[in-house]
Design an enzyme around this catalytic site. Structure first.
Site, PDB file in Angstrom:
ATOM      1  CE  LYS A  71      -4.176  -1.932   2.123  1.00 42.91           C
ATOM      2  NZ  LYS A  71      -5.187  -1.773   3.180  1.00 42.91           N
ATOM      3  CG  ASP A 107      -8.265   0.289   3.162  1.00 38.92           C
ATOM      4  OD1 ASP A 107      -9.070  -0.543   2.694  1.00 38.92           O
ATOM      5  OD2 ASP A 107      -7.032   0.143   3.141  1.00 38.92           O
ATOM      6  CB  ALA A 135      -5.382  -0.250  10.322  1.00 34.62           C
ATOM      7  CB  THR A 157       5.801   1.460  20.785  1.00 37.41           C
ATOM      8  OG1 THR A 157       6.127   0.071  20.801  1.00 37.41           O
ATOM      9  CG2 THR A 157       7.082   2.282  20.778  1.00 37.41           C
ATOM     10  CG  LEU A 158       4.235   7.466  24.620  1.00 38.08           C
ATOM     11  CD1 LEU A 158       2.715   7.588  24.541  1.00 38.08           C
ATOM     12  CD2 LEU A 158       4.747   7.979  25.965  1.00 38.08           C
ATOM     13  CE  LYS A 160       3.885   1.944  14.079  1.00 39.23           C
ATOM     14  NZ  LYS A 160       3.922   0.493  13.755  1.00 39.23           N
ATOM     15  N   GLY A 250     -15.158  -5.679  11.081  1.00 40.54           N
ATOM     16  CA  GLY A 250     -14.749  -4.917   9.909  1.00 40.54           C
ATOM     17  C   GLY A 250     -15.243  -5.457   8.582  1.00 40.54           C
TER      18      GLY A 250
END
Length: 456
Positions: A71, A107, A135, A157-158, A160, A250
């Protein structure tokens, strides 16, 4: 499908790609709309992606979808990219132009279309997003576009989560996204949030896992939306339901992102009526439920329990669920409250099963398919099997049975024949497969059901 010299080719590039449901969506649309096009998957590695895109254009391929891991990488090989896809940093749909392919991200609008189909509005709402990957980026972008009030990105993970929050806050020019660790949910205000689960945790076969397992988190959930659709009810959704919250998977996002891509390729607008037809096919393909219908005494419970034991399905009997709900036998329900009350209980139970059940074999009451709304629910729940039994066989099997409310009174044999003649066309109209069961063993009936479903 009749392939001709005018048939256009569309397809999906990914690695892996064999599991995809996209051909079901697009080929069904082509069939319904009478568009001469066929959709196929292309197993494409990242090393061959550039050649695949250039080769597709030279082969006059109408359009392509892109899935993992392409993508982002595919953006280097396009002549143009839609603004939203560029800002999200991911393209999943390639549309043919005179100069090459233009990239779009369907999406995000697909998820928005799913959210709106449930009557959910994001404007001025407080949102929690679990995860900080690609996503989550699409979800957060959508929520920002829809003017959500506060958005909390919770990630293991903060750093990110912080990177994503900073990027989108700067892009939209307002500071409404906050980054937190997963454990920081305990610091949130004790109120209700719309929660999006955007990680791969809980994806089959890890059905019992959720990104946050602590039950107290789910007390914060008003509505939960899991981007996963396999299993049909994820562990995240189960925990939402247990806490009294609504929860959705989803699968409709998959449907709508495909529909929007198809609209782009063919420059058309697809109605919700057509979308519903495709969605029913997706439900049947993903839920793996076997629903047994037929007249009383046809063997639904016996066959269902055998299939459950032999092939590993969960067994569900709607009559047993009704008796548990009412706290009395079906015969007593009829005597105390009447048939209309019983039929409403049937509908209530079926509606609940439709919301969450998968990988089950379901024995239904003989009169359940008579209501039109039950017919629609059955079709959405899974593959419907009609166990067709002759009246003489039913009379023999039910001889001396005094527990059937509809057969009480004089001349029950005549009632059986009249009811079977009346109901048979209804059973047949709902069924995906009809099986004659008179004089046939349970083993052979079960084998015919399983074999028939594998070929359907």
């Amino acid at each position: 499908m009749n392939i001709t010299g005018r048939t256009r080719l569309i397809g999906l590039c990914g690695d892996p790609v064999e599991h995809t449901l996209s051909p079901l969506i697009h080929n069904t649309l082509s069939s319904i709309l009478n568009i001469d096009a066929v959709y196929v998957p292309f197993h494409t590695t990242k090393f061959g992606l550039e050649n695949a895109v250039r080769g597709a254009y030279e082969l006059n391929i109408l359009g392509l979808n892109m899935t993992v891991p392409h993508k982002s990488h595919v953006m280097d090989y396009l002549c143009d990219i839609d603004k939203a896809a560029l800002e999200i940093g991911a393209v999943n749909t390639l549309v043919r132009t005179d100069n090459g392919y233009k990239g779009y991200n369907t999406d995000m609008p697909g998820l928005l279309r799913e959210v709106k189909s449930y009557g959910i509005e994001l404007n001025n709402k407080d949102i929690i997003i679990l995860g900080a990957g690609g996503a989550a980026k699409s979800v957060a972008y959508m929520c920002m576009q829809e003017s959500a009030s506060n958005i909390f990105i919770l990630n293991r993970t903060l750093s990110k989560a912080t990177e994503l929050a900073d990027y989108l806050n700067d892009l939209f020019g307002r500071k409404c996204i906050s980054a937190m660790t997963l454990e920081d949910y305990k610091k949130l205000d004790k109120k209700k949030y719309i929660v999006f689960q955007s990680t791969s945790i809980g994806l089959h076969p890890n059905d019992n896992n959720a990104v946050i397992m602590e039950d107290d988190f789910y007390g914060l959930v008003d509505i939960g939306i899991d981007l996963i659709y396999n299993p049909f009810e994820t562990a995240f959704m189960k925990k939402c339901h247990t806490a009294g919250a609504k929860a959705y998977n989803g699968l409709k996002m998959l449907l709508y992102q495909g529909i929007i891509a198809y609209e782009l390729w063919n420059d058309i607008s697809i109605s919700e009526d057509i979308a519903d037809i495709v969605y029913e096919k997706l439900l049947k393909a993903t839920r793996n439920n076997i629903i047994l219908t037929g007249f009383m005494g046809c063997g639904k419970t016996t066959v269902g329990k055998y299939i459950s034991d032999k092939y590993g399905y969960t067994f569900v009997d709607t009559d047993e669920l009704i008796e548990k709900r009412a706290g009395m036998s079906i015969s007593s329900i009829f005597e105390t409250h009447g048939e209309d009350y019983f039929r409403q209980l049937e509908n209530d139970i079926l509606t609940e099963l439709t919301d969450k059940l998968s990988n089950a074999v379901i024995s239904t009451g003989g009169g359940l398919p008579l209501r039109d709304d039950n017919k629609e629910l059955l079709c959405r729940l899974g593959r419907v099997i009609y166990l067709d039994v002759e009246a003489a066989e039913v009379i023999k099997r039910l001889s001396g049975d005094t527990t059937r409310p509809l057969l009480k009174g004089e001349n029950p044999d005549k009632k059986i024949m009249e009811l079977i003649n009346y109901r048979k066309p209804i059973y047949e109209s709902v069924a995906d497969i009809s099986i004659q069961v008179s004089g046939v063993s349970v083993v052979d009936i079960a084998r015919e059901i399983v074999d028939g479903l594998s070929k359907a």
